[in-house]
Design an enzyme around this catalytic site. Structure first.
Site, PDB file in Angstrom:
ATOM      1  CG  HIS A 119      45.203  39.734  36.448  1.00 41.47           C
ATOM      2  ND1 HIS A 119      45.517  38.431  36.150  1.00 41.47           N
ATOM      3  CD2 HIS A 119      44.234  40.091  35.569  1.00 41.47           C
ATOM      4  CE1 HIS A 119      44.771  38.016  35.151  1.00 41.47           C
ATOM      5  NE2 HIS A 119      43.971  38.999  34.779  1.00 41.47           N
ATOM      6  CE1 TYR A 121      45.438  44.077  34.321  1.00 40.21           C
ATOM      7  CE2 TYR A 121      43.893  45.790  34.942  1.00 40.21           C
ATOM      8  CZ  TYR A 121      44.160  44.472  34.631  1.00 40.21           C
ATOM      9  OH  TYR A 121      43.144  43.545  34.630  1.00 40.21           O
ATOM     10  CG  HIS A 154      39.007  44.426  30.196  1.00 41.34           C
ATOM     11  ND1 HIS A 154      39.608  44.021  29.026  1.00 41.34           N
ATOM     12  CD2 HIS A 154      39.131  43.407  31.048  1.00 41.34           C
ATOM     13  CE1 HIS A 154      40.103  42.798  29.185  1.00 41.34           C
ATOM     14  NE2 HIS A 154      39.820  42.417  30.399  1.00 41.34           N
ATOM     15  CG  ASP A 186      42.447  36.276  32.274  1.00 40.84           C
ATOM     16  OD1 ASP A 186      41.490  36.323  31.481  1.00 40.84           O
ATOM     17  OD2 ASP A 186      42.794  37.261  32.944  1.00 40.84           O
ATOM     18  CG  ASP A 225      40.289  41.695  34.335  1.00 38.58           C
ATOM     19  OD1 ASP A 225      41.202  41.079  34.901  1.00 38.58           O
ATOM     20  OD2 ASP A 225      39.745  41.285  33.290  1.00 38.58           O
ATOM     21  CG  HIS A 259      36.029  39.162  33.025  1.00 41.95           C
ATOM     22  ND1 HIS A 259      35.374  39.254  31.819  1.00 41.95           N
ATOM     23  CD2 HIS A 259      37.315  39.516  32.766  1.00 41.95           C
ATOM     24  CE1 HIS A 259      36.222  39.653  30.891  1.00 41.95           C
ATOM     25  NE2 HIS A 259      37.412  39.807  31.445  1.00 41.95           N
TER      26      HIS A 259
END
Length: 394
Positions: free
Chosen positions: A227, A194, A147, A83, A166, A79
């Site tokens: 994450h 989240y 996403h 981040d 994600d 992705h």
């Protein structure tokens, strides 16, 4: 410092204890977070994702201690968001010809952000694979809109690890890395927050993707997101949770949300909550002031709810800007399967309830006909109308 995930797979990310907002200031982070990157050292050496730009020097220094950068055979970018890809500009200066495997949309994203079309991009799609030696392969699965349009997951055969990016993550700092070592209350609190605030708009796609992934019949021993914790104990539990959350999710909860100028609308909010508690003693009833409570935490509670009541006084023939902004965000999240009621005070013109009703309907919430529209400060007679509003939400 790398930490073993399984066999020749290591975590080499950043636990970000001080992070308190994300996506600019749009997402509140209450318990820190992590940016998870992974290093595979089979016959081929593979780096899966990197970390956020502010940690790029620290990340590269740590990576160099663990592996000769020149020996990295492949870089997987699941992705392109910064981040996960923030170290690429520095990394590619050191190993400029290293192949980068990503989706076609990720090429657009990475070139658009970093302006390096000369990088050695290798476009992959669902079902494509990459041999990494020792009888193991990386299999790519596109995860469009989970996403971003460029998102994908990478599955490692042999060790049965799904690097999910994600999907299935949380903004949650956990030094122990793994779900079985984490504080379970905090873990699930952050996991549903989240989902509610980031993935809820894409729930129909989540349902389809879960069906697709399950249909691949891939054994999954570990889910390693980008994450939060790595799911190694019963990793399918987070997939099962996503399946529930993506299907018009609701608990036996009703949430009252409001903002107020001179406490009139606040009084109505609290009376509605009181009536709900008396009528439905087993239902969770929660009350939040938009101006004093974090919007993401409120949205998490709305996501859990089967119904909501939203209140604002009329101001400037409209509603308070705090409520208007909050409702705009609610519309963005595309929640389904919930109903709403409206209430509010006014002094002169009284358009507030009409605006609330229109905005809630645009956000996908059927609004009950029963409402409280109070001229000036509520009397006991006005507050008594809260019983009918509460009844309409049950």
């Amino acid at each position: 410092m790398k930490r073993t995930v399984k066999n020749n797979v290591s975590w080499i990310g950043k636990i970000d204890w001080e992070l308190d907002t994300f996506h600019g200031d749009d997402y509140s982070v209450n318990h820190g977070s992590s940016q998870n990157a992974y290093l595979i050292e089979e016959e081929k050496t593979v780096l899966i994702d990197t970390v956020w730009t502010p940690h790029s020097t620290e990340f590269l220094d740590n990576l160099k201690k663990e592996v000769d950068l020149a020996k990295i055979d492949y870089i997987i970018v699941n992705h392109g968001e910064v981040d996960h890809s923030g170290v690429l500009p520095q990394l590619m200066k050191e190993i400029p010809n290293t192949p980068i495997y990503c989706t076609a949309n990720a090429v657009k994203s990475l070139v658009g952000q970093y302006h390096h079309p000369e990088w050695n991009f290798n476009v992959v799609k669902t079902g494509d694979s990459l041999d990494i030696g020792n009888g193991k392969q990386l299999v790519f699965v596109e995860m469009r809109m989970l996403h971003w349009p460029d998102s994908m997951a990478t599955y490692m055969t042999g060790d049965n690890i799904l690097f999910s990016n994600d999907a299935f993550g949380q903004h949650f700092a956990c030094d122990e890395l793994f779900n079985d070592k984490a504080d379970q209350c905090l873990l699930w609190e952050e996991a549903i927050k989240y989902y509610a605030n980031i993935l809820s708009p894409f729930s129909p796609l989540v349902k389809k993707k879960i069906t697709e992934v399950v249909g691949l019949n891939l054994p999954i021993d570990i889910i390693a997101p980008s994450h939060g914790v790595i799911w190694r104990e019963n990793p399918l539990q987070i997939i099962e949770a996503y399946a529930k959350w993506s299907d018009d999710y609701q608990e036996d909860q009703i949430t009252v949300i409001y903002d107020t100028m001179w406490d009139g609308t606040k009084k109505i909010a609290h009376r509605i909550a009181q009536e709900l508690s008396e009528m439905a003693p087993t239902t969770k009833i929660k009350v939040y002031s938009i101006s004093t409570t974090d919007k993401n935490d409120i949205m998490t509670e709305v996501f859990k709810s089967k119904a909501i009541a939203v209140g604002s006084p009329t101001v400037g023939q409209d509603i308070l800007s705090s409520v208007g902004g909050w409702l705009h965000f609610l519309k963005e999240l595309k929640m389904t399967g919930k109903k709403a009621a409206v209430f509010g005070c006014y002094g002169w013109s009284g358009e507030g309830n009409k605006v609330l009703r229109e905005m809630l309907e645009k956000a996908g919430f059927p609004v009950t006909d029963v409402e409280i529209k109070c001229n000036w400060n509520p009397t006991e007679e006005v507050l008594a109308q809260a019983k009918a509003v509460a009844q309409s939400l049950l």
